[in-house]
Design a protein around this motif. Structure first.
Motif, PDB file in Angstrom:
ATOM      1  N   LYS A  59      64.720  69.162  50.097  1.00 12.96           N
ATOM      2  CA  LYS A  59      63.918  69.323  51.303  1.00 12.96           C
ATOM      3  C   LYS A  59      64.386  70.563  52.054  1.00 12.96           C
ATOM      4  O   LYS A  59      65.594  70.807  52.172  1.00 12.96           O
ATOM      5  N   ILE A  60      63.439  71.363  52.551  1.00 12.40           N
ATOM      6  CA  ILE A  60      63.776  72.537  53.366  1.00 12.40           C
ATOM      7  C   ILE A  60      64.228  72.030  54.733  1.00 12.40           C
ATOM      8  O   ILE A  60      63.461  71.357  55.428  1.00 12.40           O
ATOM      9  N   ILE A  61      65.467  72.337  55.119  1.00 14.07           N
ATOM     10  CA  ILE A  61      65.969  71.868  56.405  1.00 14.07           C
ATOM     11  C   ILE A  61      66.162  72.994  57.419  1.00 14.07           C
ATOM     12  O   ILE A  61      66.337  72.730  58.602  1.00 14.07           O
ATOM     13  N   SER A  71      68.290  70.695  51.317  1.00 11.30           N
ATOM     14  CA  SER A  71      69.135  69.511  51.366  1.00 11.30           C
ATOM     15  C   SER A  71      68.804  68.606  50.195  1.00 11.30           C
ATOM     16  O   SER A  71      67.642  68.376  49.873  1.00 11.30           O
ATOM     17  N   LYS A  72      69.859  68.094  49.562  1.00  8.42           N
ATOM     18  CA  LYS A  72      69.687  67.134  48.469  1.00  8.42           C
ATOM     19  C   LYS A  72      70.913  66.243  48.435  1.00  8.42           C
ATOM     20  O   LYS A  72      72.038  66.737  48.317  1.00  8.42           O
ATOM     21  N   GLY A  73      70.684  64.964  48.582  1.00  5.62           N
ATOM     22  CA  GLY A  73      71.786  64.012  48.487  1.00  5.62           C
ATOM     23  C   GLY A  73      72.873  64.203  49.519  1.00  5.62           C
ATOM     24  O   GLY A  73      74.048  64.023  49.214  1.00  5.62           O
ATOM     25  N   GLY A  74      72.531  64.608  50.719  1.00  3.04           N
ATOM     26  CA  GLY A  74      73.519  64.742  51.783  1.00  3.04           C
ATOM     27  C   GLY A  74      74.241  66.072  51.841  1.00  3.04           C
ATOM     28  O   GLY A  74      75.037  66.299  52.741  1.00  3.04           O
ATOM     29  N   SER A  75      73.989  66.977  50.911  1.00  6.06           N
ATOM     30  CA  SER A  75      74.616  68.300  50.980  1.00  6.06           C
ATOM     31  C   SER A  75      73.531  69.360  51.114  1.00  6.06           C
ATOM     32  O   SER A  75      72.375  69.132  50.781  1.00  6.06           O
TER      33      SER A  75
END
Length: 82
Positions: A59-61, A71-75
């Motif tokens: 996801k673009i954060i 962002s992927k899996g909290g990082s």
């Protein structure tokens, strides 16, 4: 005089470089309130995205002037312009 660029000038003004594999940032535009980014996906498609857009499992954060954060899996991972 458009189209009349001497070959030597055109050659020295043009740099060829391969784009990185995976997701590649091609450009950023828009305002601080609504930044948008143009990205090339691993399959070669080019899409315009904004903060909150989903790219596969990522996801673009954030979108800065010359980079985006995924962002992927909290990082988070920053992808910069080549």
């Amino acid at each position: 005089m458009a189209g009349n660029t001497p070959p030597k000038v055109a050659a020295s003004a043009t740099t060829r470089a391969p784009l990185p594999s995976g997701i590649a940032l091609l450009g950023v535009r828009g305002s601080d309130r609504d930044p948008r980014a143009l990205v090339r996906l691993p399959d070669g498609r080019v899409v315009a995205v904004g903060v909150g857009s989903q790219l596969g499992r990522q996801k673009i954060i954030a979108i800065d002037q010359d980079r985006i954060a995924l962002s992927k899996g909290g990082s988070a991972e920053w992808i910069e312009l080549p």
